[in-house]
Design an enzyme around this catalytic site. Sequence first.
Site, short mmCIF file in Angstrom:
data_model
loop_
_atom_site.label_atom_id
_atom_site.label_comp_id
_atom_site.label_asym_id
_atom_site.label_seq_id
_atom_site.Cartn_x
_atom_site.Cartn_y
_atom_site.Cartn_z
N ARG A 89 -11.41 3.04 -2.43
CA ARG A 89 -10.92 2.07 -1.07
C ARG A 89 -11.48 2.80 -0.02
O ARG A 89 -10.61 3.53 0.69
CB ARG A 89 -9.47 2.03 -1.12
CG ARG A 89 -8.78 1.24 -2.27
CD ARG A 89 -7.34 0.93 -2.31
NE ARG A 89 -6.88 0.22 -2.81
CZ ARG A 89 -6.08 0.32 -4.14
NH1 ARG A 89 -6.15 1.46 -4.69
NH2 ARG A 89 -5.46 -0.94 -4.86
N CYS A 143 -9.28 -3.76 -11.43
CA CYS A 143 -8.81 -2.56 -10.81
C CYS A 143 -7.49 -2.72 -10.05
O CYS A 143 -7.24 -1.81 -9.19
CB CYS A 143 -10.01 -1.99 -10.05
SG CYS A 143 -10.29 -3.44 -8.63
N ASP A 189 -4.28 -8.71 -5.06
CA ASP A 189 -4.33 -9.99 -4.13
C ASP A 189 -4.49 -11.31 -4.86
O ASP A 189 -4.02 -12.08 -4.47
CB ASP A 189 -5.75 -9.61 -3.28
CG ASP A 189 -5.39 -8.77 -2.19
OD1 ASP A 189 -4.47 -9.28 -1.67
OD2 ASP A 189 -6.19 -7.86 -1.84
N HIS A 242 0.77 -1.17 -0.20
CA HIS A 242 -0.01 0.08 0.19
C HIS A 242 0.79 1.34 -0.10
O HIS A 242 0.24 2.14 -0.43
CB HIS A 242 -1.14 0.11 1.02
CG HIS A 242 -2.20 -0.61 0.43
ND1 HIS A 242 -3.47 0.19 -0.10
CD2 HIS A 242 -2.66 -2.11 0.35
CE1 HIS A 242 -4.26 -0.63 -0.46
NE2 HIS A 242 -3.83 -1.86 -0.50
N GLU A 294 -10.28 -11.92 -6.26
CA GLU A 294 -9.02 -11.79 -5.85
C GLU A 294 -8.63 -12.97 -5.29
O GLU A 294 -7.62 -12.91 -4.58
CB GLU A 294 -8.94 -10.55 -5.38
CG GLU A 294 -9.65 -10.07 -4.04
CD GLU A 294 -9.80 -8.75 -3.45
OE1 GLU A 294 -8.61 -8.18 -3.79
OE2 GLU A 294 -10.62 -8.15 -2.62
N ARG A 322 2.45 -9.87 -1.15
CA ARG A 322 2.33 -8.65 -1.98
C ARG A 322 3.37 -7.69 -1.40
O ARG A 322 3.76 -6.56 -1.89
CB ARG A 322 1.01 -8.02 -2.11
CG ARG A 322 0.24 -7.77 -1.20
CD ARG A 322 -1.09 -7.35 -1.65
NE ARG A 322 -1.46 -6.02 -1.85
CZ ARG A 322 -2.79 -5.42 -2.10
NH1 ARG A 322 -3.82 -6.25 -1.96
NH2 ARG A 322 -2.90 -4.14 -2.20
C1 PEP Z 1 -6.37 -5.73 -5.58
O1 PEP Z 1 -6.32 -6.48 -4.59
O2 PEP Z 1 -5.78 -5.91 -6.54
C2 PEP Z 1 -7.18 -4.37 -5.24
C3 PEP Z 1 -7.47 -3.61 -6.23
O3 PEP Z 1 -7.37 -4.17 -3.87
P1 PEP Z 1 -6.25 -3.62 -2.68
O4 PEP Z 1 -5.03 -3.41 -3.62
O5 PEP Z 1 -6.95 -2.58 -2.26
O6 PEP Z 1 -6.05 -4.82 -1.80
MG MG Z 2 -7.49 -6.45 -2.81
#
Ligand code: PEP
Ligand code: MG
Length: 591
Positions: free
Chosen positions: A302, A508, A461, A195, A437, A471
Site C-alpha cells: 500500500r 488481497c 472496498d 485502516h 473493488e 467500512r
Molecule cells: C481492499 O479494499 O480490499 C484493499 C485491499 O485495499 P485497501 O484496504 O487498502 O483499501
Molecule cells: Mg481498497
Amino acid sequence: MSRARIFRGIGASPGVALGRVFILDRRSVRVRRYHVRPDQIDYEIDRLQTAINKSVEQLESIRGNFVGDGHDHQSILEAHGMMLRDHALFAEATDLIRNDLLNAEWAIRRVISRLRALFDKVSDSYFKERRGDIDFVGDRILRNLVGQVADIADIDMLDDGTVVVAHDLSPVDAALLSRQRVTAFVTEIGGKTSHTSIVARSLEVPAVVGVKGILDSAGSGDGIVVDGLDGTVMLRPSRAQLDRGRIRSDLYHQASLEMLEAKALPARTLDGYDVTVAGNIELPTEITNVLNRGGEAIGLYRTEFLFLGRSIPPGEEDHYRTYCHLFDEVGGRQVTVRTLDLGGEKIFGPMVAELEPNPALGLRAIRYCLRNPEVFEAQISGLLRAAVHGNLRIMLPMISCITEFRQALAFIDEVKEKLQRDGREFDHDVPVGIMIEVPSAVMTADILAREAAFFSIGTNDLLQYLLAIDRTNERVNYLYNPLQPAVLRTLRMITEAAANAKIPVSVCGEMAGQVTHVPIFLALGIQQLSMNAGSIPRLKRMVRELRRDECQALLLDALQCETFTEVGDMVRQFVHAKTSFTSSMLRQDSQ
Ligand code: PEP
Ligand code: MG
C-alpha cells in the site's frame, strides 16, 4: 478507585494484551470557562498571543514543506494562516478579556462561535463550507492554550504496556503510533476493515474497535485488558479478570508459535492444488515479518503510506529507492505494488479531509492520480525504473470502468516514452493489473480481463460498495459479512471472467487472511491470497488440510443458500469435519 467495567466492541486484531490506558482524545477540546481578576488581564492576553503565535508556527511548518500539486490544500492552509494572523480575531478576543474579564479560552471560543454563526447565515455554499476552517483554527488555538497536542507526532515516547484508547485514529495516527511501543489499540468507532484495524493487524498488536462510550469511563493510567479475539475490553480489571486475560494471552502466543513451526511448508491442498500465500505491507519494514512467517510474495504494497510523516509528496527518486530496497529484501519473489490509493479514508499529511463531502465516493485512488499527474508520474517512473531489479507487478486501485483503465495505461505508456527519450533504463514489460473493488468493475470484469494482466480482489472496498456499508462505521458492521450470498456470487463472476481470459486472480482484502474462507477461495480457483503477516502460517495450514474437489462441492451448495447465516454454518461445519481447526481457532477470524 472506580469499579471494573466490561465493554464490547469488534475484535479488529487478534491477541490479548494487558496494560495501562493512555487516552488520546482528539475530539474537540473541553475548556474551562472562568472570569479573571483585573490584575490577570495582561497575563491572559499574553497567553492568547502565545497560543496564536504557536498555531501560526505549526501551520507554517506543515505548509512550508509542502510544495506539491495541492493547490486546494495549499490554499486552505494559507487561509487558516491568514485567519490566525488576522488582527481582528486577536483584537476581538482581547476586548472580551479586558472588558468582560473572560479567560483566554472562553474569549476565543466566543469569537469563533460568532464567526461561525456569521458564516452560517450566508447562503453561498462555499462560505458555508468555510465554517469548518473556522472550527479548525479555533481548535488549534484552544489546544495550544490548554497544552493539548494538536498533532500526534508531538507525543513523547510512550512506556511499555501502553494501550492507546481513542475516539478514532486516522491511518496516519495509527501508523505514527506504530513507531511507539503501543501494546494495543482501543477506539470508539471504526470497523474491522478500517485502516486502524489493518495497521494494528500488521503490527500484530491486539485491537478492539467500535467500543462505544469507553472514553467516558477510562482515564490515563487505568489498568486494561484488551481481548482482540472476542472483542472485549476490561477496564480496571479485578485480579481474577487479569489472571484470565494472562492465560488467554499465553494460549494465543502458544498457538501462534505452533503454527509458525510449519510456516515453510507450501500451501498445497491434499489433492495437489497450489496457492501462493503472500503478505500485505504498508511499510517496507514489514517485509521481514512477512518472510519470517512463510510469506511467498508481497501481494499488496500500500504505497500511500509513503506519504506518512511527509509534508511534500514523494518524488521519483524516493519511489525508485524504496522499490529497489524492497526488491533487495524479497530476493526475487514477486512484488505487487499498488499505485497510490490516496483519498477516501486514507488522508495523509497535507491532504485535507474536509474537501470531500463523501470521501469514499470521491476523488480517491486512480481518480486522484489521474487528476494529479505529477504525483502519479513520479511513482510510475520510479516503479518502471526499479522494475529492472526485481519481479514487479503494478496494480491500479479502484478501477471502475475500462475507460479509466485505458487512461491509466495510456499514462503509463507516456511515462515510458519519456523515459525512453531521456535514455533511462527501465522495464518495458511490467504487468499492469487492477484491483476489483467497485461493483461496476465486477459487472464488466469480462471487458477488463481482456486488457488487464491480472485481477486482485480488494474485498474491503468491494464489500463496502457492494453492500453499501461504510467500512469505518461500526454501526453497520453487523452487515459486513464476506459470506453474504451477494459476495459469493460476485466473487464467482470475477473468477469466471478471469478464467475465461486466462489471467490470474488474487484476493488481497482482509477476507483473504481469514481461515474460514479458504474453502471458498480454493473452490473459486484463486491463485494468490495476500494478507497481514500474522495470518500467513495458519492460512497455509488450512490450505494443506483441505481437498479442492471437496471445496468445489461445498461452493455449489453454498451458492444455493439464501442467507449469510446459512452459508456461515455450512462452511464452518465443513471446516470442522475436514480439518483440525477448533472453534476457538476459527473464532480468531469470525468476529
Ligand atoms: C481492499 O479494499 O480490499 C484493499 C485491499 O485495499 P485497501 O484496504 O487498502 O483499501
Ligand atoms: Mg481498497
